[in-house]
Every structure is written in C-alpha cells, then in structure tokens.
Design an enzyme around this catalytic site. Structure first.
Site, PDB file in Angstrom:
ATOM      1  CB  ALA A  12      -0.929  -0.017   1.202  1.00  0.00           C
ATOM      2  CB  ALA A  13       3.545   2.478   2.216  1.00  0.00           C
ATOM      3  CB  SER A  40      -1.346  -2.262  -5.896  1.00  0.00           C
ATOM      4  OG  SER A  40      -2.411  -1.357  -5.715  1.00  0.00           O
ATOM      5  CB  CYS A  44      -7.711  -5.494   5.523  1.00  0.00           C
ATOM      6  SG  CYS A  44      -6.447  -4.516   6.370  1.00  0.00           S
ATOM      7  CB  VAL A  81      16.141  -4.224  -2.342  1.00  0.00           C
ATOM      8  CG1 VAL A  81      17.318  -3.349  -1.925  1.00  0.00           C
ATOM      9  CG2 VAL A  81      15.430  -3.598  -3.544  1.00  0.00           C
ATOM     10  CG  ASP A 283       2.491  -2.089   7.904  1.00  0.00           C
ATOM     11  OD1 ASP A 283       1.800  -1.065   8.070  1.00  0.00           O
ATOM     12  OD2 ASP A 283       2.013  -3.206   7.650  1.00  0.00           O
TER      13      ASP A 283
END
Length: 446
Positions: A12-13, A40, A44, A81, A283
């Site tokens: 999300a972020a 994306s 939940c 990464v 998060d």
C-alpha cells in the site's frame, strides 16, 4: 537527465508513493522492487477470501504491474533488494526468477518494506500446514490447504485482529478450532470488560479459547498433527500463527538509517529519514500519535496509504505533511463488531495521564425498532483536563463506523464535555435520540 526514484516494496505505501510521485512530476523515472509476486493489494480482505465471502483472491488486488506500467511506473515483482548503499546511492537487487543480481542507482529512495509476521522459535513451526498470513501467496497457500487437505481440527496461536478474523474464516470451513493466547484476554489492546465480550462471542461459536497459556511445540510428521500447550496435546490439522508483526527494518538498519524508539524507522512529518533523499512510509515507519505526542508504531493500511502519498509528493518536489494518527481500528468477530481509537485506560495511565474510564450500554437503534442491539461504549478521559483520550465499543451492529466519531473527537482534541454536546443524528432505524456515544459521554461528564 531524469531523476531516478527507487521504491522498495510494492504494498500500500510503496504503490501510493509511486502513484503520487508520478502525478506530481510526470518526468520522474520510477521503479518499484517487490519481493513477492503481487503489488497493490488489500491484505485486510484475505480472511474473507479464505472464508469464501469474497469469491476470488484477484478481487482484492487493486492494480497490477501492467496497469502501473501504463502510468509510467515500472513495478518489478519477484525482485528482492539485498542491500542499500546510501553514499553511492545504489541498491543491490536480486531477480528471484532469473537468479542474477544487479546494481541500480537512485536519486530518491523510498523504504516501504512493510512488516514481517512473527514466527516464534517453536519446534515444528516449519511443518506443512503451519501458516502466517501477510501476502497473497500466504492467503493462496491457506486456501489450497483447506481445499486439498480438508482439515477438521485447527489451532490459532494469537488472539489479536488476524487471529480473530481467521477464527471466523476457518470455522466457515467446518474446522473445530482452539485459539491460544498467552495473555489473560483476547484483543490485548482493549480494556478487559470489552475484550470479555469478544471472548464470549468466540465461545458462542464453539471456539475453544485458551487464555494465559503458552505453546510449547507444534508436532507432526509430514504435516502438522497437534499443538502442545502446558503439557496438553490439542489436535490440529492446520495452524495459523498470528502472534504479531514486526517492522521490516533489516535493510534500513544495515544501511545506517536511524530507527526510532519503537524499533521502526524514524521519520519526520514529511516522511524523511535521517539520510538525505531517503524516505520511509507504511508498516516499516513510525508515526506521531496525536494523543500522546510521541512516536508510535501501529501497522495499518490506512496509515500506509497516507504516508505513502506524502512521501511520493515530497520526493517529487511537493510540501505535504502527515499529521499523525490516533490508532483507529475495527474488527469483525463472527456476528460481533469491536473497535477502538486512541488510548486504552491502561495505556493512558502508563503515559502519565490522570486517566479514568467510564462505560455505558445503550441501544443501536430506537428501542421500539426491530433488530435493535446493545452497544457497550467505554470512554477514557483525563480527570484533570477532561480531555478525551480514547474510546472502545463492542456490539452486534453500528459499532465499526461509530468509532469514527471518537477518532474525529480525538483528532480535534475535544474534552468529554464537547463530546457530550455533539449534535448527533437521530432516526429510529439508525440511532436512538441518545446515541450510545452520548450516553457514555454524559455519564463521564457527571
């Protein structure tokens, strides 16, 4: 030459940051590296996919890499990464499909590595049939196990939000469940009176709730068979580990990016870290708690989306600010709704407030309307300043959105008196003349 933006993490972020950066500056060169196979998605929604209430897991996927590509955002899945070099402004990346590694340069770097489910160091924790639930692959693995193995018994370890939602999901498949929580109540962040109502709802739906007990081992051969707690064996053909989440800060720590007091990445109100041109959101990052004024780590999708947008706008030259959170959450437990915002009584007292809690039970609708249900509201306030510090609610209807009233009052810094004077709506099908929130606020006011 175009500025290169590298985003680590496609949740999300990360994808909010990418989309907002693109809208702010059409000339940026943006790439997102995501370790899993999806970006994306609405995590939940996973328990409701597993339950079968949502037909397909694809329905909780918001956008695909192909859709982002049409917006000029390169979202590379199955790319991990491995390291960040903040001096050279590079990242070392492994293509998990091809197996090769390469180095990429960045002008702006966004850390959105999210949270990682805790896997306690228990014997048997890696047996087939033992699951955590964090990404699309996890949800699919649980679905596959339920359909292929058709377990009749199961154990959920952890009585937090995921554990409670998964209890409903597994029960829908006919699994006889035991829920184990090492603390003395489910929903540990709630005050005991309301948590007890949630526990009663679980028991009413034949979930065997074991509180104050510790798991010693998970036992099986080629698959999980049982869970041992305090010397007792509980049959389990499926186990869900729901004992919490930690911020995924390994990359940040090794790169010298500062962590805050909560253990998550420390950021300012623009989502900047201590390293120039490095941002963090979601998060993995801290947020300011509007009630305490201190950094807090509350991993929620709402916060992740907002922080991601702020980071994306600012790295592209904007001046956005993230003002903080009050920690508003809601959870559905079978037919019961539970929600909270702000501080519990225990947390408020630990923070040094002269805190007191008042609870009241009132109807969700006018008493003469069919279907009205009791709602228990607990309000926490400071006896000296009369400032509202938090609120919790439990009931069978009308709870999950009523909590937003408490969230708004907390964000505005209201006193208990101002809350009691709220001009709340009244219509018999939706609320009584005295809404449960007003009943509790007036009781506290006295």
């Amino acid at each position: 030459m175009k500025r290169r933006v590298v985003i680590i993490g496609g949740g999300a972020a990360g994808m909010s940051a990418a989309a907002k950066a693109r809208r702010t500056d059409a000339e940026l060169d943006i790439v997102v590296y995501e370790r899993s196979g999806f970006v994306s998605y609405g995590a939940c929604g996973f328990p409701y996919v597993i339950k079968g209430e949502i037909a397909r897991i694809e329905d909780v996927i918001v956008r695909t890499p192909e859709q982002f590509a049409r917006q000029g955002i390169q979202a590379l899945i199955h790319h991990e990464v491995l390291a960040i070099d903040t001096e050279r402004q590079t990242v070392r990346v492994r293509d998990l499909t091809g197996g090769h590694e390469f180095v990429d340069h960045w002008d702006e770097l966004v850390l959105t590595t999210g949270g990682q489910p805790v896997r306690p160091p228990l014997p048997g924790v890696d047996l087939p049939g033992v699951f955590t639930l964090r990404n699309v692959e996890d949800a699919r693995a649980i679905q596959h196990w339920l359909h292929e193995q058709q377990p009749r018994t199961g154990v959920i370890i952890g009585g937090g939000y995921i554990g409670l939602e998964m209890a409903e999901a597994l029960a829908a498949h006919g699994v006889q469940l035991t829920l184990i929580e090492r603390l003395s109540q489910v929903l540990p962040s709630f005050d005991n009176e309301l948590a007890a109502q949630v526990e009663a709802e679980l028991r009413q739906h034949q979930v065997d709730v074991r509180l104050g007990q510790t798991v010693q081992a998970i036992v099986g051969d080629e698959r999980v068979r049982e869970v041992l707690i305090d010397g007792q064996s509980i049959p389990a053909e499926i186990v869900i580990l729901a004992v919490g989440v930690r911020p995924g800060v390994a990359l940040a720590r090794s790169a010298g990016i500062a962590l805050g007091t909560t253990g998550a990445v420390a950021v300012d109100d623009h989502q900047r870290t201590n390293v120039p041109q490095v941002w963090a959101a979601g998060d993995v990052a801290e947020a300011l708690h509007r009630v305490t004024g201190k950094p807090v780590w509350v991993p929620l999708g709402t916060t992740a989306n907002k922080q991601g947008r702020v980071a994306g706008e600012n790295l592209a030259g904007g001046d956005a600010r993230f003002g903080g959170i009050v920690g508003t959450v809601a959870v559905k437990v079978f037919d019961l709704e539970a929600a909270m915002s702000g501080l519990s009584l225990a947390r408020a007292q630990a923070e040094g407030f002269a805190a007191r809690a008042i609870s009241a039970t009132a109807n969700s609708r006018a008493h003469y309307m069919p279907g009205h249900q009791p709602i228990t509201v607990s309000l926490v306030f400071d006896e000296t300043s009369r400032r509202l510090l938090g609120g919790q609610m439990v009931g069978h209807e009308g709870v999950a959105k009523r909590i937003d009233t408490i969230a708004a009052a907390l964000q505005a810094g209201w006193t208990i008196d101002e809350l009691a004077e709220l001009d709340a709506s009244y219509a018999p099908p939706f609320a009584p003349v005295w809404d449960p929130i007003l009943v509790a606020a007036n009781l506290a006011r006295k």
